[in-house]
Design a protein around this motif. Structure first.
Motif, mmCIF file in Angstrom:
data_model
loop_
_atom_site.group_PDB
_atom_site.id
_atom_site.type_symbol
_atom_site.label_atom_id
_atom_site.label_comp_id
_atom_site.label_asym_id
_atom_site.label_seq_id
_atom_site.Cartn_x
_atom_site.Cartn_y
_atom_site.Cartn_z
ATOM 1 N N GLU A 74 -6.656 -2.623 9.873
ATOM 2 C CA GLU A 74 -6.849 -2.907 11.232
ATOM 3 C C GLU A 74 -5.466 -4.315 12.247
ATOM 4 O O GLU A 74 -5.341 -4.135 12.476
ATOM 5 N N ALA A 75 -5.824 -5.017 11.010
ATOM 6 C CA ALA A 75 -4.545 -6.341 10.790
ATOM 7 C C ALA A 75 -3.124 -5.541 11.613
ATOM 8 O O ALA A 75 -2.404 -5.999 11.933
ATOM 9 N N SER A 76 -3.140 -4.784 10.194
ATOM 10 C CA SER A 76 -1.784 -3.878 10.091
ATOM 11 C C SER A 76 -1.266 -3.186 11.436
ATOM 12 O O SER A 76 -0.542 -3.663 12.222
ATOM 13 N N GLY A 77 -2.812 -2.575 12.182
ATOM 14 C CA GLY A 77 -2.712 -2.072 13.343
ATOM 15 C C GLY A 77 -2.081 -3.539 15.177
ATOM 16 O O GLY A 77 -0.901 -3.152 15.576
ATOM 17 N N GLU A 78 -2.792 -4.206 15.196
ATOM 18 C CA GLU A 78 -3.125 -5.289 15.298
ATOM 19 C C GLU A 78 -1.478 -6.262 15.580
ATOM 20 O O GLU A 78 -1.240 -6.676 16.471
ATOM 21 N N LEU A 79 -1.348 -6.325 14.390
ATOM 22 C CA LEU A 79 -0.374 -7.383 14.464
ATOM 23 C C LEU A 79 1.456 -6.458 14.348
ATOM 24 O O LEU A 79 2.474 -7.481 14.211
ATOM 25 N N GLY A 80 1.212 -5.577 14.098
ATOM 26 C CA GLY A 80 2.655 -4.740 14.433
ATOM 27 C C GLY A 80 3.468 -5.036 14.064
ATOM 28 O O GLY A 80 3.077 -4.751 11.804
ATOM 29 N N GLU A 81 5.037 -4.859 13.410
ATOM 30 C CA GLU A 81 6.186 -4.464 11.953
ATOM 31 C C GLU A 81 5.728 -6.045 11.411
ATOM 32 O O GLU A 81 6.107 -6.651 10.345
ATOM 33 N N ALA A 82 4.923 -6.565 11.435
ATOM 34 C CA ALA A 82 4.823 -8.437 11.114
ATOM 35 C C ALA A 82 4.526 -8.217 9.764
ATOM 36 O O ALA A 82 3.647 -9.347 9.059
ATOM 37 N N PHE A 83 3.759 -7.066 9.719
ATOM 38 C CA PHE A 83 2.798 -7.238 8.430
ATOM 39 C C PHE A 83 2.505 -5.542 8.719
ATOM 40 O O PHE A 83 1.973 -4.987 9.085
ATOM 41 N N SER A 84 2.610 -5.569 7.150
ATOM 42 C CA SER A 84 2.074 -4.258 6.877
ATOM 43 C C SER A 84 1.074 -4.300 5.238
ATOM 44 O O SER A 84 0.870 -5.372 5.454
ATOM 45 N N PHE A 85 0.543 -3.208 5.601
ATOM 46 C CA PHE A 85 -0.354 -3.017 4.655
ATOM 47 C C PHE A 85 -0.533 -1.392 3.464
ATOM 48 O O PHE A 85 -0.222 -0.784 4.556
ATOM 49 N N GLU A 86 -0.692 -1.613 2.619
ATOM 50 C CA GLU A 86 -0.891 -0.113 1.987
ATOM 51 C C GLU A 86 -1.331 -1.001 0.221
ATOM 52 O O GLU A 86 -1.432 -1.729 0.065
ATOM 53 N N TYR A 87 -2.519 0.744 -0.010
ATOM 54 C CA TYR A 87 -3.038 0.796 -2.043
ATOM 55 C C TYR A 87 -2.884 1.801 -2.029
ATOM 56 O O TYR A 87 -2.229 2.978 -1.387
ATOM 57 N N TYR A 88 -2.518 1.728 -3.471
ATOM 58 C CA TYR A 88 -2.778 2.406 -4.421
ATOM 59 C C TYR A 88 -3.894 2.162 -5.321
ATOM 60 O O TYR A 88 -4.066 1.521 -5.958
ATOM 61 N N LEU A 89 -3.834 3.900 -6.127
ATOM 62 C CA LEU A 89 -4.899 4.150 -6.738
ATOM 63 C C LEU A 89 -4.584 4.001 -8.119
ATOM 64 O O LEU A 89 -3.718 4.099 -8.592
ATOM 65 N N ARG A 90 -4.723 3.413 -8.966
ATOM 66 C CA ARG A 90 -4.860 3.182 -10.393
ATOM 67 C C ARG A 90 -4.380 4.660 -10.876
ATOM 68 O O ARG A 90 -5.178 5.308 -10.919
ATOM 69 N N LYS A 91 -3.271 4.414 -12.031
ATOM 70 C CA LYS A 91 -3.085 5.807 -12.529
ATOM 71 C C LYS A 91 -3.738 5.829 -13.576
ATOM 72 O O LYS A 91 -3.793 5.197 -14.292
ATOM 73 N N ALA A 92 -3.929 7.705 -13.994
ATOM 74 C CA ALA A 92 -4.696 7.886 -14.935
ATOM 75 C C ALA A 92 -3.396 8.064 -16.043
ATOM 76 O O ALA A 92 -2.491 7.906 -16.106
ATOM 77 N N VAL A 93 -4.725 7.355 -17.381
ATOM 78 C CA VAL A 93 -3.734 7.217 -18.647
ATOM 79 C C VAL A 93 -4.317 8.770 -19.334
ATOM 80 O O VAL A 93 -4.949 9.113 -19.982
#
Length: 93
Positions: A74-93
């Motif tokens: 939501e913050a990313s949507g609110e703040l536009g290009e000034a704020f980006s967010f991404e998340y990644y899952l742990r790689k399987a071993v």
């Protein structure tokens, strides 16, 4: 652009997250360690532009930190290009 990377192999609880976030995001002393306070800080206190990345999240952490992820999206949507967010899952071993 500033970057803040959160490694969820070292973050297990919301308290853990807030401790890391205070340092990574340079949150103010009066930060209240709750989602409302985090929203206020993301949308008013942090230095922009900023790219935030959550790394090494497990499937169970997706559920545990669901509201936190939503807040950052939501913050990313609110703040536009000034704020980006991404998340990644742990790689399987």
């Amino acid at each position: 652009m500033n970057k803040a990377i959160f490694d969820f192999e070292r973050i297990g609880t919301m308290d853990d997250f807030y401790i890391v976030a205070k340092r990574q995001l340079n949150l103010p002393e009066h930060f209240g360690k709750n989602l409302d306070a985090l929203w206020d800080s993301l949308t008013g206190d942090i230095e922009l532009p900023l790219a935030v990345r959550f790394e090494n999240m497990s499937m169970s952490q997706l559920e545990i930190f669901d509201k936190l992820i939503q807040l950052f999206e939501e913050a990313s949507g609110e703040l536009g290009e000034a704020f980006s967010f991404e998340y990644y899952l742990r790689k399987a071993v």
